[in-house]
Write an enzyme that holds these catalytic residues in place. Structure first.
Site, short mmCIF file in Angstrom:
data_model
loop_
_atom_site.label_atom_id
_atom_site.label_comp_id
_atom_site.label_asym_id
_atom_site.label_seq_id
_atom_site.Cartn_x
_atom_site.Cartn_y
_atom_site.Cartn_z
N HIS A 10 1.13 -1.46 0.30
CA HIS A 10 -0.51 -0.39 -0.13
C HIS A 10 0.93 0.97 -0.37
CE1 HIS A 10 -4.40 -1.67 -0.04
NE2 HIS A 10 -3.42 -3.28 0.57
N LEU A 35 -2.05 -13.19 -7.28
CA LEU A 35 -0.45 -13.35 -7.65
C LEU A 35 -0.38 -13.10 -8.49
CD1 LEU A 35 0.52 -16.99 -6.07
CD2 LEU A 35 1.40 -14.91 -5.41
N SER A 53 -4.10 -11.88 -14.03
CA SER A 53 -4.67 -10.43 -14.53
C SER A 53 -3.72 -10.13 -15.33
CB SER A 53 -5.70 -9.83 -13.66
OG SER A 53 -4.94 -9.67 -12.68
N ASP A 79 2.25 -4.55 -10.73
CA ASP A 79 2.02 -6.39 -11.25
C ASP A 79 2.34 -5.97 -12.67
OD1 ASP A 79 0.60 -5.72 -9.41
OD2 ASP A 79 -1.59 -6.19 -9.52
N TYR A 117 -10.22 -1.11 -0.13
CA TYR A 117 -9.12 -0.54 0.04
C TYR A 117 -9.43 1.41 -0.85
CZ TYR A 117 -6.00 0.17 -4.61
OH TYR A 117 -5.75 0.66 -5.13
P1 ADP Z 1 -5.09 -11.68 -9.41
O1 ADP Z 1 -5.23 -10.97 -10.45
O2 ADP Z 1 -5.05 -11.76 -8.33
O3 ADP Z 1 -5.44 -13.32 -10.09
P2 ADP Z 1 -7.88 -10.88 -10.60
O4 ADP Z 1 -8.99 -10.50 -9.67
O5 ADP Z 1 -7.42 -9.01 -10.72
O6 ADP Z 1 -6.87 -11.76 -9.99
O7 ADP Z 1 -7.75 -11.52 -12.02
C1 ADP Z 1 -7.93 -13.18 -11.89
C2 ADP Z 1 -9.43 -12.79 -13.22
O8 ADP Z 1 -7.55 -12.84 -14.15
C3 ADP Z 1 -9.74 -13.97 -13.75
O9 ADP Z 1 -11.34 -14.11 -13.24
C4 ADP Z 1 -10.21 -14.51 -15.10
O10 ADP Z 1 -10.71 -13.38 -15.41
C5 ADP Z 1 -8.88 -13.88 -15.59
N1 ADP Z 1 -7.47 -14.35 -15.96
C6 ADP Z 1 -6.90 -15.08 -15.22
N2 ADP Z 1 -5.75 -16.22 -15.68
C7 ADP Z 1 -6.79 -16.45 -16.47
C8 ADP Z 1 -6.30 -17.62 -17.84
N3 ADP Z 1 -5.53 -18.17 -17.75
N4 ADP Z 1 -7.17 -17.79 -18.11
C9 ADP Z 1 -8.97 -16.72 -18.42
N5 ADP Z 1 -9.31 -15.81 -17.53
C10 ADP Z 1 -8.04 -15.67 -16.36
MG MG Z 2 -5.11 -9.06 -10.43
#
Ligand code: ADP
Ligand code: MG
Length: 375
Positions: free
Chosen positions: A27, A117, A120, A164, A216
């Site tokens: 943060h 982690l 996205s 990120d 947040y």
């Molecule tokens: P984080 O970035 O912490 O993992 P987020 O909520 O920001 O969590 O992102 C997760 C989202 O990213 C999932 O719900 C999906 O929509 C997308 N995502 C991530 N990896 C994949 C993948 N390999 N295939 C399809 N969608 C994915």
């Molecule tokens: Mg994310």
């Protein structure tokens, strides 16, 4: 199903982009501070082939459908669900004037989703490097990170910072990336736990994210309100030496604690960087512990799962441990002697079972390279 099963041809190439974990500096990004992520050995791989009709088709292992759209018909939010991420990348490239063409893309990832982690950012960065690679356009990794942030902000609609994507693009193996938000500087800091007989465990505590978005926003507001009251552009401008005087000027007791976290966390991050540069990795452990205590007591963004995981790791002999990421769930990191890593993880699993928490999962975080072409 393989790429050829889905799209009828072999891919022209394959690219990869990793997930990330932040070592310390939590943060601090929206306070113009310093963050210190590493790229993880888990990554999104994308196999890609060019197509001549100006359309993009995306598929992801574990997701059934193939989703298809025309590049010139994209507008913010016109594609939803997971495909909004690759669509957002395409939209940003088009809007920025990059000459990308149609493509078939198959994603295959071992980055856990929604665990903090940054699956996205990995998904976005993989899309960018594949589309730019197919078009044979070279773009600086830090610039790709900015494009990926724009895609997540403006297309997907997630108000994320730049850490990120920058980690996924710019990290290098054997290093953490010191990203100074105020100056924009990127510094590769030697970070090779295995050389010191250490392991960095990343433990997903599998806690449901409770009210994370609203909390947040409230933390950001506290920091912005305090900076305005102190007459500084951002809390980065307050040094630890000035902290007591600054706190005395704030009327809100909650804001005071939020400020104390941010100001001391930026100092801890700077101290951690100095220790790592001096080859004193074990001495970073106490800074992790102090960071966690500050996030728990002053910033108030931990949950019982995070606190139990950290306390248990330390009781089982970890050199240092802290929650990492936005809070209210996600992961902890624990720096442990490599020959004690299994025991630390077992202790956490046992404590979680006793508390009735969901079973955690873990990976050993070897600091890895940012996005690249595989073949
Ligand atoms: P984080 O970035 O912490 O993992 P987020 O909520 O920001 O969590 O992102 C997760 C989202 O990213 C999932 O719900 C999906 O929509 C997308 N995502 C991530 N990896 C994949 C993948 N390999 N295939 C399809 N969608 C994915
Ligand atoms: Mg994310």
């Amino acid at each position: 199903m393989s790429f050829a099963d889905i799209f009828g041809t072999a891919p022209d190439g394959s690219w990869r982009a990793p997930g990330r974990v932040n070592l310390i500096g939590e943060h601090t990004d929206y306070n113009d501070g310093v963050v210190l992520p590493i790229a993880l050995p888990v990554e999104v791989v994308v196999h890609a082939s060019a197509r001549a009709d100006g359309r993009i088709a995306v598929s992801s292992v574990g997701h059934d459908a193939v989703i298809e759209f025309a590049i010139d018909e994209l507008a913010p939010h016109s594609v939803d669900g997971w495909a909004a991420y690759p669509a957002g990348a395409v939209w940003v490239l088009r809007e920025s004037g990059y000459p990308i063409g149609g493509a078939n893309l198959l994603f295959d990832s071992d980055v856990p989703t929604g665990a903090g982690l940054s699956s996205s950012a990995a998904l976005l960065c993989a899309t960018f490097v594949a589309l730019l690679g197919l078009a044979e356009v070279e773009v600086e990794p830090a610039e790709v990170a900015r494009l990926a942030q724009r895609a997540e902000n403006q297309y997907v609609g997630a108000p994320v910072g730049l850490m990120d994507q920058t980690a996924s693009m710019c990290c290098t193996a054997g290093h953490a990336l010191a990203f100074d938000i105020r100056s924009g500087s990127l510094d590769q800091i030697p970070f090779d736990p295995s050389a010191d007989g250490l392991t960095l465990l990343v433990v997903d505590v599998k806690a449901p994210h409770r009210h994370a978005d609203g909390e947040y926003a409230a933390r950001r507001q506290s920091c912005e309100r305090a900076a305005a009251q102190l007459g500084v552009p951002a809390l980065r401008s307050v040094s630890v030496d000035e902290l007591d005087a600054a706190l005395a000027k704030l009327d809100d007791e909650v804001d005071r604690r939020r400020v104390r976290h941010v100001v001391t966390e930026i100092k801890r991050t700077e101290d951690a960087i100095a220790l790592m540069k001096a080859g004193r990795l074990r001495d970073v452990g106490p800074l992790f512990n102090a960071s966690h205590a500050s996030l728990r007591d002053d910033f108030e963004i931990t949950v019982p799962e995070l606190d139990v995981a950290v306390d248990t790791a330390l009781a089982a002999g970890a050199v240092g441990a802290r929650m990492t990421g936005g809070g209210f769930g996600g992961c902890i990191i624990a720096l442990t002697a490599s020959d004690e890593a299994d025991a630390v993880l077992s202790a956490i699993e046992k404590a979680f079972a006793e508390k009735g928490f969901a079973a955690p999962s873990a990976l050993a975080a070897t600091p890895s390279d940012g996005a690249s072409r595989i073949n």
